[in-house]
Design a protein around this motif. Sequence first.
Motif, short mmCIF file in Angstrom:
data_model
loop_
_atom_site.label_atom_id
_atom_site.label_comp_id
_atom_site.label_asym_id
_atom_site.label_seq_id
_atom_site.Cartn_x
_atom_site.Cartn_y
_atom_site.Cartn_z
N ARG A 73 34.41 40.33 61.24
CA ARG A 73 33.65 41.19 62.15
C ARG A 73 34.59 42.12 62.91
NH1 ARG A 73 29.27 39.46 66.71
NH2 ARG A 73 28.82 41.59 67.38
N GLN A 74 34.17 43.36 63.04
CA GLN A 74 34.88 44.35 63.85
C GLN A 74 33.81 45.13 64.60
OE1 GLN A 74 38.42 45.64 62.73
NE2 GLN A 74 38.58 46.60 64.72
N GLY A 75 33.65 44.82 65.89
CA GLY A 75 32.62 45.48 66.69
C GLY A 75 31.24 45.19 66.15
N ASN A 76 30.49 46.24 65.81
CA ASN A 76 29.14 46.03 65.29
C ASN A 76 29.08 46.14 63.77
OD1 ASN A 76 29.44 48.79 65.00
ND2 ASN A 76 27.39 49.29 65.72
N VAL A 77 30.20 45.83 63.11
CA VAL A 77 30.27 45.85 61.65
C VAL A 77 30.75 44.48 61.16
CG1 VAL A 77 31.40 46.88 59.64
CG2 VAL A 77 30.74 48.32 61.57
N LEU A 78 30.07 43.95 60.15
CA LEU A 78 30.47 42.71 59.50
C LEU A 78 30.69 43.04 58.03
CD1 LEU A 78 30.77 39.57 59.87
CD2 LEU A 78 28.48 39.45 58.85
N SER A 79 31.88 42.76 57.53
CA SER A 79 32.21 42.98 56.12
C SER A 79 32.40 41.62 55.46
CB SER A 79 33.49 43.79 55.98
OG SER A 79 33.36 45.03 56.60
N ALA A 80 31.97 41.50 54.22
CA ALA A 80 32.13 40.25 53.49
C ALA A 80 32.54 40.52 52.05
CB ALA A 80 30.84 39.45 53.52
N ALA A 81 33.47 39.72 51.57
CA ALA A 81 33.87 39.74 50.16
C ALA A 81 33.30 38.47 49.53
CB ALA A 81 35.38 39.77 50.04
N TYR A 82 32.90 38.57 48.27
CA TYR A 82 32.31 37.42 47.60
C TYR A 82 32.61 37.49 46.11
CZ TYR A 82 28.72 40.91 46.53
OH TYR A 82 28.07 42.03 46.11
N LYS A 83 32.40 36.36 45.44
CA LYS A 83 32.56 36.28 44.00
C LYS A 83 31.22 35.90 43.40
CE LYS A 83 35.52 34.69 40.41
NZ LYS A 83 36.74 34.11 40.02
N LEU A 84 30.78 36.67 42.44
CA LEU A 84 29.51 36.44 41.75
C LEU A 84 29.83 36.29 40.27
CD1 LEU A 84 26.43 36.27 42.11
CD2 LEU A 84 26.35 38.74 41.76
N GLY A 85 29.85 35.07 39.80
CA GLY A 85 30.31 34.81 38.43
C GLY A 85 31.79 35.14 38.34
N GLU A 86 32.15 36.03 37.42
CA GLU A 86 33.54 36.47 37.27
C GLU A 86 33.83 37.75 38.03
OE1 GLU A 86 36.01 34.70 35.72
OE2 GLU A 86 34.42 33.18 35.70
N SER A 87 32.82 38.30 38.69
CA SER A 87 32.98 39.58 39.40
C SER A 87 33.19 39.35 40.89
CB SER A 87 31.73 40.44 39.20
OG SER A 87 31.52 40.69 37.84
#
Length: 122
Positions: A73-87
């Motif tokens: 989280r940075q201020g009013n922004v939330l970023s997320a990284a994820y893995k979906l299968g091999e991607s």
Amino acid sequence: MARTILAAAAAVLIAGIGAASAQQLTGRYNVIGDNGNGTGYRGVAVISGTAGGNCGIRWAIVNTPPTQGFCMRQGNVLSAAYKLGESVGLVVYRINDDGTLEGTWTIAGQEGVGKERLVPAR
């Protein structure tokens, strides 16, 4: 008089910024999404462990294997990284005053973006 109004407006703005940054994000959310090709999806997301601005997020989307990611989280922004299968993917949410999160996501190597809204489950 103008100084009083200006000072009051500044105080309200600062209070609003403080409230948004202090807003707790941990919890369960209903997911409403759009794949970008006209198909929609629904499910549940859970955000946990938001200490220091870092967190975990887990999505359980209908007809999709559960997906785990990490977020920041940075201020009013939330970023997320994820893995979906091999991607791998990335989603960036705007945190709204009402507690909803409005996001845009993409998957590496695929064209287009999707949209997703997280609504706190009450």
